[in-house]
Design an enzyme around this catalytic site. Structure first.
Site, short mmCIF file in Angstrom:
data_model
loop_
_atom_site.label_atom_id
_atom_site.label_comp_id
_atom_site.label_asym_id
_atom_site.label_seq_id
_atom_site.Cartn_x
_atom_site.Cartn_y
_atom_site.Cartn_z
N GLY A 14 -18.66 1.17 -17.16
CA GLY A 14 -19.08 0.86 -15.81
C GLY A 14 -20.59 0.86 -15.66
N ILE A 16 -22.76 2.74 -13.72
CA ILE A 16 -23.42 4.04 -13.83
C ILE A 16 -23.05 4.72 -15.15
CG2 ILE A 16 -23.77 6.29 -12.76
CD1 ILE A 16 -23.06 5.00 -10.07
N TYR A 159 -10.73 3.85 0.14
CA TYR A 159 -11.65 4.27 -0.92
C TYR A 159 -12.34 5.58 -0.53
CZ TYR A 159 -15.89 4.44 -3.73
OH TYR A 159 -16.91 4.85 -4.55
N LYS A 163 -12.07 9.43 -2.27
CA LYS A 163 -13.23 10.18 -2.75
C LYS A 163 -13.32 11.55 -2.09
CE LYS A 163 -15.05 7.67 -5.94
NZ LYS A 163 -15.13 8.18 -7.32
#
Length: 337
Positions: A14, A16, A159, A163
């Site tokens: 990904g 990051i 989402y 989280k």
């Protein structure tokens, strides 16, 4: 810097994860990267990122699903893992409206699998995991930065809800099993090798193609755009400073300088040397009006202080993007080449 055992980085293909892995390798760490190369966006871009890592003999890549508890536990045990940077997740706010079960699988089940592996390992020195600024919910423009001690009880997207759920799961695991955990609330990360689903990236492609861009919220939105190198500074700085066992530490990691969406588009237009054709659209379900990080906590812990302003960061992104086009294009760039 290395303590001998590899660092497990989930989501290593990904945006990051690739950048964090690169930084850790540069300072002599061994990195065990895990990714399952989902097709949420072009897999070619993910493979191109990992190709930059696999030439380093201190990097090993595992193609596997984060939500496989047996796999995670086996990797932790077999490799003597003591530090984990857990960045794998299903990203994207709008996509959660279309495919909610992808978020249940990767974000909830995947996070739980990592926590369980850490619990049973018994000697984890630090588990750093990705959260998101989206947990703060919708906020008006202006005001002050979002603080970690504010209540986060009104997510406006699935989402965001997943989280926040990861943060709450981590709180219970930290207390129950005396784990040292740090959750990082990322604020709008951008830069070279970024995600094609992000606004700045998609805008660049359409501007170069002469296609109109859709400006949601009719442009009355602001984001705390944070350059990837600054993000990596923060992630690695936190990794090196674990909390006491039993603590789930939550930290904002952003630029502390929200920029209006129309201002970001203007910066992008200047960097590309051409104007955008703008189609003004209303706010979309799941979007928030503004994000704004108070970074006093991470600054006190690590000295974190963002160095790259938006204009310079966008110029670096555009230089990379145009370089990819000139070299033949890859994945999302191919349409422009």
């Amino acid at each position: 810097m290395t303590n001998g055992s590899p660092i497990l980085v989930t989501g290593a293909a990904g945006f990051i994860g690739h950048a964090v892995s690169e930084r850790l390798l540069a300072r002599g760490e061994r990195v065990l990267g895990l990714d399952n190369f989902t097709d949420y966006y072009d897999v070619a871009l993910k493979k191109a990122r990992t190709a930059r890592l696999t030439d380093n003999f201190n990097f090993r890549l595992i193609d596997g699903d984060i939500a496989s508890p047996g796999l995670i536990s086996e990797l932790v045990e077999a490799n003597g893992i003591r530090r984990i940077v857990h960045l794998a997740a299903q990203a994207g706010v709008r996509y959660s409206l279309e495919n909610p079960f992808a978020y249940e699988h990767s974000n909830l089940k995947g996070h739980l699998a990592v926590l369980e592996a850490a619990r049973h390992a018994g000697n984890i020195e630090h588990l750093v995991y990705a959260s998101s600024s989206s947990v703060y919910g919708d906020r008006p423009l202006g005001g002050t930065g979002f603080r970690e001690d504010e209540p986060c009880t009104a997510p406006v997207s699935l989402y965001a809800a997943t989280k926040r759920s990861c943060e709450l799961m981590s709180e219970s695991y930290a207390k129950l099993y005396h784990l040292p955990l740090s959750g990082l609330r990322f604020f709008t990360v951008y830069g070279p090798w970024g995600r094609p689903d992000m606004a700045y990236y998609g805008f660049a492609q359409k501007i170069l193609l002469g296609q109109p861009i859709e400006v949601f919220g009719e442009g009355r939105m602001a984001r705390d755009f944070t350059y990837i190198d600054d993000i990596v500074d923060g992630v690695v700085g936190v990794l090196d400073r674990p909390p006491a066992g039993g603590e789930n530490r939550l930290l904002n990691i952003g630029d502390c300088n929200p920029v209006g969406l129309m201002d970001m588009i203007s910066v992008l237009e200047r960097a590309l040397g051409r104007p955008a054709i703008k189609l003004m659209r209303p706010m979309q379900p799941g979007d928030v009006t503004a994000t704004y990080a108070d970074i006093s906590a991470i600054n006190a812990l690590t000295g974190y202080s963002p160095k790259v302003p938006l204009a310079r960061g966008i110029e670096r992104f555009v230089d990379w993007y145009l370089g990819e086009i000139e070299s033949g294009g890859r994945g999302p760039m191919a349409a422009v080449a």
